[in-house]
Design a protein around this motif. Structure first.
Motif, PDB file in Angstrom:
ATOM      1  N   ALA A  17       1.325  -1.374  -0.343  1.00  0.00           N
ATOM      2  CA  ALA A  17      -0.096   0.015  -0.123  1.00  0.00           C
ATOM      3  C   ALA A  17       1.100   1.554   0.050  1.00  0.00           C
ATOM      4  O   ALA A  17       0.745   2.384  -0.333  1.00  0.00           O
ATOM      5  CB  ALA A  17      -0.827  -0.098   1.671  1.00  0.00           C
ATOM      6  N   ARG A  18       2.187   1.070   0.946  1.00  0.00           N
ATOM      7  CA  ARG A  18       2.680   2.389   0.919  1.00  0.00           C
ATOM      8  C   ARG A  18       3.665   2.677  -0.577  1.00  0.00           C
ATOM      9  O   ARG A  18       3.599   3.638  -0.844  1.00  0.00           O
ATOM     10  CB  ARG A  18       4.311   2.043   2.253  1.00  0.00           C
ATOM     11  N   ARG A  19       4.267   1.567  -0.988  1.00  0.00           N
ATOM     12  CA  ARG A  19       4.758   1.776  -2.197  1.00  0.00           C
ATOM     13  C   ARG A  19       4.179   1.897  -3.265  1.00  0.00           C
ATOM     14  O   ARG A  19       4.446   2.921  -4.457  1.00  0.00           O
ATOM     15  CB  ARG A  19       5.269   0.307  -2.612  1.00  0.00           C
ATOM     16  N   HIS A  20       2.407   1.927  -3.674  1.00  0.00           N
ATOM     17  CA  HIS A  20       1.612   2.300  -4.147  1.00  0.00           C
ATOM     18  C   HIS A  20       1.044   3.696  -4.590  1.00  0.00           C
ATOM     19  O   HIS A  20       1.223   4.347  -5.045  1.00  0.00           O
ATOM     20  CB  HIS A  20       0.357   1.923  -4.575  1.00  0.00           C
ATOM     21  N   CYS A  21       1.062   4.100  -2.983  1.00  0.00           N
ATOM     22  CA  CYS A  21       1.477   5.921  -2.934  1.00  0.00           C
ATOM     23  C   CYS A  21       2.008   6.770  -3.007  1.00  0.00           C
ATOM     24  O   CYS A  21       2.358   7.631  -3.824  1.00  0.00           O
ATOM     25  CB  CYS A  21       0.579   5.982  -0.627  1.00  0.00           C
ATOM     26  N   ALA A  22       3.467   6.058  -3.009  1.00  0.00           N
ATOM     27  CA  ALA A  22       5.115   6.236  -3.173  1.00  0.00           C
ATOM     28  C   ALA A  22       5.112   6.801  -5.013  1.00  0.00           C
ATOM     29  O   ALA A  22       5.466   7.791  -5.109  1.00  0.00           O
ATOM     30  CB  ALA A  22       5.808   5.792  -2.647  1.00  0.00           C
ATOM     31  N   MET A  23       4.668   5.560  -5.608  1.00  0.00           N
ATOM     32  CA  MET A  23       4.839   5.532  -6.373  1.00  0.00           C
ATOM     33  C   MET A  23       3.628   6.644  -7.401  1.00  0.00           C
ATOM     34  O   MET A  23       3.989   7.625  -8.046  1.00  0.00           O
ATOM     35  CB  MET A  23       3.841   3.806  -7.995  1.00  0.00           C
ATOM     36  N   ALA A  24       2.905   6.791  -7.066  1.00  0.00           N
ATOM     37  CA  ALA A  24       1.699   7.557  -7.137  1.00  0.00           C
ATOM     38  C   ALA A  24       1.991   9.943  -7.141  1.00  0.00           C
ATOM     39  O   ALA A  24       1.717  10.401  -7.773  1.00  0.00           O
ATOM     40  CB  ALA A  24       0.453   7.283  -6.280  1.00  0.00           C
ATOM     41  N   PHE A  25       2.692   9.262  -5.770  1.00  0.00           N
ATOM     42  CA  PHE A  25       3.502  10.674  -5.230  1.00  0.00           C
ATOM     43  C   PHE A  25       4.501  10.845  -6.047  1.00  0.00           C
ATOM     44  O   PHE A  25       4.608  12.464  -6.268  1.00  0.00           O
ATOM     45  CB  PHE A  25       3.452  10.547  -3.983  1.00  0.00           C
ATOM     46  N   ALA A  26       5.136  10.601  -6.347  1.00  0.00           N
ATOM     47  CA  ALA A  26       6.868  11.406  -6.660  1.00  0.00           C
ATOM     48  C   ALA A  26       7.525   9.493  -7.579  1.00  0.00           C
ATOM     49  O   ALA A  26       8.053   8.552  -6.971  1.00  0.00           O
ATOM     50  CB  ALA A  26       7.353  11.974  -5.835  1.00  0.00           C
ATOM     51  N   ARG A  27       7.298   9.539  -8.949  1.00  0.00           N
ATOM     52  CA  ARG A  27       8.519   9.041  -9.606  1.00  0.00           C
ATOM     53  C   ARG A  27       9.465   9.428 -10.566  1.00  0.00           C
ATOM     54  O   ARG A  27       9.379  10.754 -11.329  1.00  0.00           O
ATOM     55  CB  ARG A  27       7.538   7.949 -10.041  1.00  0.00           C
ATOM     56  N   ILE A  28      10.033   8.930 -10.734  1.00  0.00           N
ATOM     57  CA  ILE A  28      10.917   9.552 -12.416  1.00  0.00           C
ATOM     58  C   ILE A  28      10.208   8.953 -13.109  1.00  0.00           C
ATOM     59  O   ILE A  28       9.494   8.021 -13.603  1.00  0.00           O
ATOM     60  CB  ILE A  28      12.571   8.337 -12.455  1.00  0.00           C
ATOM     61  N   CYS A  29       9.873   9.945 -14.081  1.00  0.00           N
ATOM     62  CA  CYS A  29       9.293   9.978 -15.518  1.00  0.00           C
ATOM     63  C   CYS A  29      10.568  10.408 -17.000  1.00  0.00           C
ATOM     64  O   CYS A  29      10.394  11.188 -16.980  1.00  0.00           O
ATOM     65  CB  CYS A  29       7.844  10.812 -15.758  1.00  0.00           C
ATOM     66  N   TYR A  30      11.566   9.158 -16.707  1.00  0.00           N
ATOM     67  CA  TYR A  30      12.195   9.343 -17.611  1.00  0.00           C
ATOM     68  C   TYR A  30      13.681  10.679 -17.505  1.00  0.00           C
ATOM     69  O   TYR A  30      14.897   9.846 -17.115  1.00  0.00           O
ATOM     70  CB  TYR A  30      11.949   9.573 -19.091  1.00  0.00           C
ATOM     71  N   ASP A  31      13.558  11.999 -17.916  1.00  0.00           N
ATOM     72  CA  ASP A  31      14.535  12.577 -17.018  1.00  0.00           C
ATOM     73  C   ASP A  31      13.767  13.700 -16.248  1.00  0.00           C
ATOM     74  O   ASP A  31      14.755  14.184 -16.240  1.00  0.00           O
ATOM     75  CB  ASP A  31      15.311  12.669 -18.855  1.00  0.00           C
TER      76      ASP A  31
END
Length: 236
Positions: free
Chosen positions: A109-123
């Motif tokens: 659940a935490r990983r899902h929230c973290a991905m939706a909050f801030a993630r790398i999008c190529y550069d």
């Protein structure tokens, strides 16, 4: 007789669409959004398939022009061919149906929230934090949307005052964020902002994941430079 220079009147969209029309190849495309070069072994581990199976999938994707192949000695690496491919994959993901999956642990659940909050999008940065940054830059007059997104003179001055430098022209474009289904900032400006945030330890990329962690120092910086609210600075 068909000339080798003769093409159909319409582009072969079906051929392009067939490339990610397989869950394994789709998983590869999404993983490659982190912008780095992956080995076939790493992708096999990601998908949980045999290395021999990976080869056929990668060959099809490379032939189709989505990832570019790099050879480092005897090792084969692949990375997305260019930012336009990354933008296309992100846009497709934003329009793809969301499959409900059971969350079986607090970690998931935490990983899902973290991905939706801030993630790398190529550069550059993707997720709700990136959308909030884009909104704040617009509200402060740093971005002009009248004829497409562009950096205003006050926006260029803000980048300089913040210490964000660029090696290229201040190019601005957008990606359709696949979790927020709204636009976030992309292009050279977004890349420069993201790299500066990483260098200043405002953001810390997670090991082996596209997730990016916002530090306390980063929260203070985004409050100071863009007046982001606590809600915008919190994963949900």
């Amino acid at each position: 007789m068909i000339s080798p220079d003769t093409y159909a009147e319409e582009p072969d969209l079906a051929a392009l669409g067939a490339l990610p029309a397989d869950r394994t190849r789709a998983a590869f495309c999404l993983a490659l959004l982190d912008g780095r070069a992956w080995t076939a072994t790493e992708l096999a581990q990601l998908a949980g398939i045999a290395p021999s199976t990976v080869t056929s999938h990668l060959n099809r994707l490379v032939t189709g022009g989505l990832p570019a192949e790099e050879r480092k000695g005897r090792h084969r690496h692949v990375r997305l061919a260019d930012p336009a491919v990354a933008e296309m994959i992100e846009a497709l993901a934003a329009r793809a149906p969301r499959r409900p999956v059971p969350v079986r642990s607090l970690v998931a659940a935490r990983r899902h929230c973290a991905m939706a909050f801030a993630r790398i999008c190529y550069d550059h940065l993707g997720g709700s934090l990136s959308v909030a940054i884009t909104d704040a830059m617009t509200e402060r007059g740093f971005l002009d949307w009248e004829s497409g997104p562009s950096l205003t003179p006050s926006g260029a001055a803000w980048l300089t005052d913040t210490g964000i430098t660029q090696d290229t022209e201040p190019h601005v474009r957008t990606c359709l964020d696949w979790t927020e289904r709204r636009l976030h900032l992309a292009g050279a400006v977004a890349a420069a902002l993201f790299h500066h945030a990483v260098q200043e330890s405002w953001l810390v990329p997670a090991e082996g994941s596209r997730v990016v962690r916002l530090t306390d120092q980063g929260r203070d910086a985004f409050r100071r430079h863009l007046s982001l609210t606590d809600e915008a600075l919190t994963a949900r």
